[in-house]
Structures are given as C-alpha cells and as structure tokens.
Design an enzyme around this catalytic site. Structure first.
Site, mmCIF file in Angstrom:
data_model
loop_
_atom_site.group_PDB
_atom_site.id
_atom_site.type_symbol
_atom_site.label_atom_id
_atom_site.label_comp_id
_atom_site.label_asym_id
_atom_site.label_seq_id
_atom_site.Cartn_x
_atom_site.Cartn_y
_atom_site.Cartn_z
ATOM 1 N N SER A 171 0.840 -1.191 0.000
ATOM 2 C CA SER A 171 0.000 0.000 0.000
ATOM 3 C C SER A 171 0.876 1.243 0.000
ATOM 4 C CB SER A 171 -0.903 0.021 1.239
ATOM 5 O OG SER A 171 -1.808 -1.037 1.194
ATOM 6 N N LEU A 172 0.348 2.313 -0.579
ATOM 7 C CA LEU A 172 1.058 3.582 -0.594
ATOM 8 C C LEU A 172 0.731 4.377 0.661
ATOM 9 C CD1 LEU A 172 0.331 4.579 -4.298
ATOM 10 C CD2 LEU A 172 2.421 3.584 -3.384
ATOM 11 N N LYS B 178 -6.213 9.464 -7.594
ATOM 12 C CA LYS B 178 -6.374 8.282 -6.754
ATOM 13 C C LYS B 178 -7.722 7.668 -7.090
ATOM 14 C CE LYS B 178 -6.176 5.299 -3.357
ATOM 15 N NZ LYS B 178 -7.083 4.258 -3.810
ATOM 16 N N ARG C 228 -5.360 -7.620 -6.712
ATOM 17 C CA ARG C 228 -4.349 -7.337 -5.696
ATOM 18 C C ARG C 228 -4.444 -8.339 -4.545
ATOM 19 N NH1 ARG C 228 -3.616 -4.927 -0.828
ATOM 20 N NH2 ARG C 228 -1.692 -3.771 -0.538
ATOM 21 N N GLU D 217 -6.481 0.126 -12.136
ATOM 22 C CA GLU D 217 -7.631 0.096 -11.227
ATOM 23 C C GLU D 217 -8.883 -0.227 -12.020
ATOM 24 O OE1 GLU D 217 -8.328 0.918 -6.981
ATOM 25 O OE2 GLU D 217 -6.572 0.552 -8.213
#
Length: 193
Positions: free
Chosen positions: A12-13, A36, A57, A91
């Site tokens: 994760s960022l 985002k 993910r 995404e």
C-alpha cells in the site's frame, strides 16, 4: 477463483490529507500527482503481445485470477504490438453513471448496490463472464511494473501504454507550490466520472 502469488508484493502507498505536507514532500524537485482511483487493483501481464493474465491485488501477496473477465473490460487490449514482457497495474472501476444505471434496474431498495467500488469489486470477481461484461468495468492503468525498458520516466511509460490502447490515469506535473491547486483539480475531476 484460482489464487495466484504475485512475483513481488503489492504494498500500500502512504496516504495524507494534508495538501501542504504533500507539496513539501517534493522538496525542490518537480513530481507527478495522479488521480487516486477507488476501485479494485488489477495486475495485467502480457507476453508476446497477448494478455496472459489478470490478477487482483488480493492481500498484496496473493490475488485471484480474473483473466476470464478481464477480456471484457474496457481499457484492456487483448493483443498489442509490443512483444516483450509487460506487466501493468491498473484500477478496475465502474463509473458513477454506470453504477446509477445498474441500480435503476433494481426495484428493491435493499438489493441496490451501495457504491461503485463494491460493485466493481464484485463484478471483476464474477465466475460468469457475461455478468462482468454487461456491467461495464473499465481498467485505468496507473503504473508499468515491467516493460518499456528503454524508457526511464514514469510518465513516458504511461504515455507509451496509451499508444498501445490502454486507458491511463490522469496526472499533472506539480511542484511544492502547485500541489494544492492540483489536488483541487482532481477533486473537481471526480465529479465528472
């Protein structure tokens, strides 16, 4: 769905809501600020110009194989002219407009979907590709993990993806002084999706 181990962990960022701190993190260097996206992260892998796999993910170490559905997602070309190995992260999303259209067809309030993110996540992970296809999932690519080795710049790699038919994340070049304005741009942008 079959489980697949990622070759390298998908971490994760860091996050912040402090716009000034975000700008300060650049120091005196320019950077790039990207939209985002709130969906489900997908890893797309191409070999010899063909989509080999699409994996969620998951927990960052192990995801689920959703290749059977990815073949119907917008922004995911099945064949490209680039023949070296290419690994992309993107995404998977369903637009607000599509979300509202799907919910409008459901008569019982308790059966309506709560938000586009959950609908996208469930759609990506359908066993029946026909359901995934009709829901209008789109993948927005946001990084190249492997490939385009002759390009060093992050944005050059994104723009190269666009040339091959991928949809890419919207981004802007920023400095310490322009970060706040760029965040405001993305806040307005989300209203159009």
């Amino acid at each position: 769905l079959p489980k697949v181990k990622h070759p390298s962990p998908m971490l994760s960022l860091d996050k912040t809501k402090d716009r000034v701190a975000l700008g300060n993190s650049l120091g005196g260097q320019p950077g790039f600020l990207g939209w985002k996206l709130d969906g489900l992260t997908i890893v797309l892998e191409y070999e010899n110009g063909e989509l080999k796999s699409a994996v969620t993910r998951g927990d960052g170490k192990i995801g689920e194989d959703v290749t059977h559905n990815a073949k119907f997602f917008g922004g995911v070309p099945l064949k490209i002219s680039y023949t070296d190995r290419l690994v992309i992260r993107g995404e998977a999303l369903i637009s607000y407009k599509q979300f509202e259209s799907i919910n409008a067809k459901i008569t019982k309030i308790e059966d309506k979907y709560k938000n586009p993110r959950n609908l996208a996540s469930g759609s990506v992970r359908q066993l029946d590709s026909a359901i995934a296809k009709e829901r209008g999932v789109k993948v927005i690519s946001f990084t190249v993990v492997e490939g385009f080795d002759d390009l060093e710049n992050y944005t050059d790699k994104l723009e190269e993806l666009r040339k091959y038919g991928f949809d890419i994340v919207k981004y802007v070049k920023v400095t310490k002084d322009t970060t706040v304005k760029a965040v405001e741009y993305f806040e307005e942008l989300v209203k159009t999706y």
